[in-house]
Design a protein around this motif. Structure first.
Motif, PDB file in Angstrom:
ATOM      1  N   LYS A   1      -0.868   4.861   6.232  1.00 31.76           N
ATOM      2  CA  LYS A   1       0.543   4.548   5.938  1.00 31.76           C
ATOM      3  C   LYS A   1       1.225   5.864   5.569  1.00 31.76           C
ATOM      4  CE  LYS A   1       3.266   1.283   3.130  1.00 31.76           C
ATOM      5  NZ  LYS A   1       4.320   2.254   2.710  1.00 31.76           N
ATOM      6  N   THR A   2       2.016   6.408   6.485  1.00 31.35           N
ATOM      7  CA  THR A   2       2.520   7.783   6.294  1.00 31.35           C
ATOM      8  C   THR A   2       3.793   7.841   5.444  1.00 31.35           C
ATOM      9  OG1 THR A   2       3.627   7.557   8.412  1.00 31.35           O
ATOM     10  CG2 THR A   2       1.467   8.646   8.417  1.00 31.35           C
ATOM     11  N   ASP A   3       4.483   6.678   5.270  1.00 34.48           N
ATOM     12  CA  ASP A   3       5.736   6.720   4.477  1.00 34.48           C
ATOM     13  C   ASP A   3       5.419   6.488   3.000  1.00 34.48           C
ATOM     14  OD1 ASP A   3       6.941   3.303   4.787  1.00 34.48           O
ATOM     15  OD2 ASP A   3       4.923   4.124   5.037  1.00 34.48           O
ATOM     16  N   GLN A   4       4.683   7.440   2.434  1.00 33.07           N
ATOM     17  CA  GLN A   4       4.343   7.387   1.015  1.00 33.07           C
ATOM     18  C   GLN A   4       4.148   8.822   0.540  1.00 33.07           C
ATOM     19  OE1 GLN A   4       0.458   5.766  -0.102  1.00 33.07           O
ATOM     20  NE2 GLN A   4      -0.186   5.771   2.063  1.00 33.07           N
TER      21      GLN A   4
ATOM     22  N   GLU B   1      -0.363  -3.098  -2.124  1.00 41.35           N
ATOM     23  CA  GLU B   1      -0.498  -2.873  -0.676  1.00 41.35           C
ATOM     24  C   GLU B   1      -1.847  -2.233  -0.376  1.00 41.35           C
ATOM     25  OE1 GLU B   1       3.435  -0.551  -0.743  1.00 41.35           O
ATOM     26  OE2 GLU B   1       3.071  -1.037   1.365  1.00 41.35           O
TER      27      GLU B   1
ATOM     28  N   TRP C   1      -2.745  -0.159   1.935  1.00 36.00           N
ATOM     29  CA  TRP C   1      -2.638   1.274   2.247  1.00 36.00           C
ATOM     30  C   TRP C   1      -1.540   1.942   1.425  1.00 36.00           C
ATOM     31  CZ3 TRP C   1      -5.669   3.839   6.010  1.00 36.00           C
ATOM     32  CH2 TRP C   1      -6.526   2.998   6.732  1.00 36.00           C
ATOM     33  N   GLY C   2      -1.092   1.246   0.366  1.00 34.44           N
ATOM     34  CA  GLY C   2       0.054   1.770  -0.371  1.00 34.44           C
ATOM     35  C   GLY C   2      -0.315   2.859  -1.363  1.00 34.44           C
TER      36      GLY C   2
END
Ligand SMILES: Nc1nc2nc(S)n(CCO)c2c(=O)[nH]1
Length: 155
Positions: free
Chosen positions: A48-51, A87, A89-90
């Motif tokens: 998950k790249t938007d973190q 999440e 992958w959060g």
């Protein structure tokens, strides 16, 4: 005593402090001694790249704990440091993965050793190669450095 390698990561809060607190927590158990630690690397999020960016490191421990007891212990440390599993992958305050446990191969619902994804993750192989370059992956039959070089070549 068993030789075990753990991968640790944090991308929430005081990331450096979270990693140090996790090492202190590991050492607080009579049955665990942290015997080596890698440097701390800043890494781009995988999956998950938007973190936020992660800080990652690996440690070697000597432990009398069985694999399942060690899993319970590291999950307890994650919880004590405020990890809430929302999440999959959060972002997380702390993540502690069991990578290698001697040359054991374990496949259970909640525990796979060696870690199933470690050979695909530069944020694991780079710090692990610092402290355990010649340790062999019992399933893949390659050393950590060989796995790191394979990943870098895109093999
Ligand atoms: N760079 C980086 N990306 C990640 N994605 C996940 S999920 N995680 C948590 C480890 O499974 C990480 C991580 O530790 N580092």
């Amino acid at each position: 005593m068993a030789n075990v390698y753990l991968g640790m990561g944090s991308n929430l809060g005081d990331r450096e402090e979270n990693l140090e607190s996790a090492i202190d927590a590991l050492n607080s158990f009579d049955e665990i001694e942290v015997t080596k630690r890698s440097s701390v690397l800043e890494t781009a999020p995988y999956g998950k790249t938007d973190q936020p960016e992660f800080l990652n490191m690996c440690v070697e421990i000597d432990t009398r704990m069985s694999p399942l007891t060690l899993l319970e212990t590291v999950l307890g440390i994650e919880h004590s440091l405020g990890r809430i599993r929302e999440e999959v992958w959060g972002p997380r305050i702390i993540d502690i993965d069991i990578l290698l446990y001697e040359d054991l191969e374990i496949e259970l619902d909640d525990l796979s050793i060696p870690h199933k994804e470690m050979q695909k993750r530069s944020f694991v192989l780079e710090p692990l190669a610092e402290i355990a370059p010649h340790v062999k992956h019992p399933k893949l039959g390659k050393t950590v450095v060989e796995l790191k070089e394979d990943l870098e070549r895109g093999d």
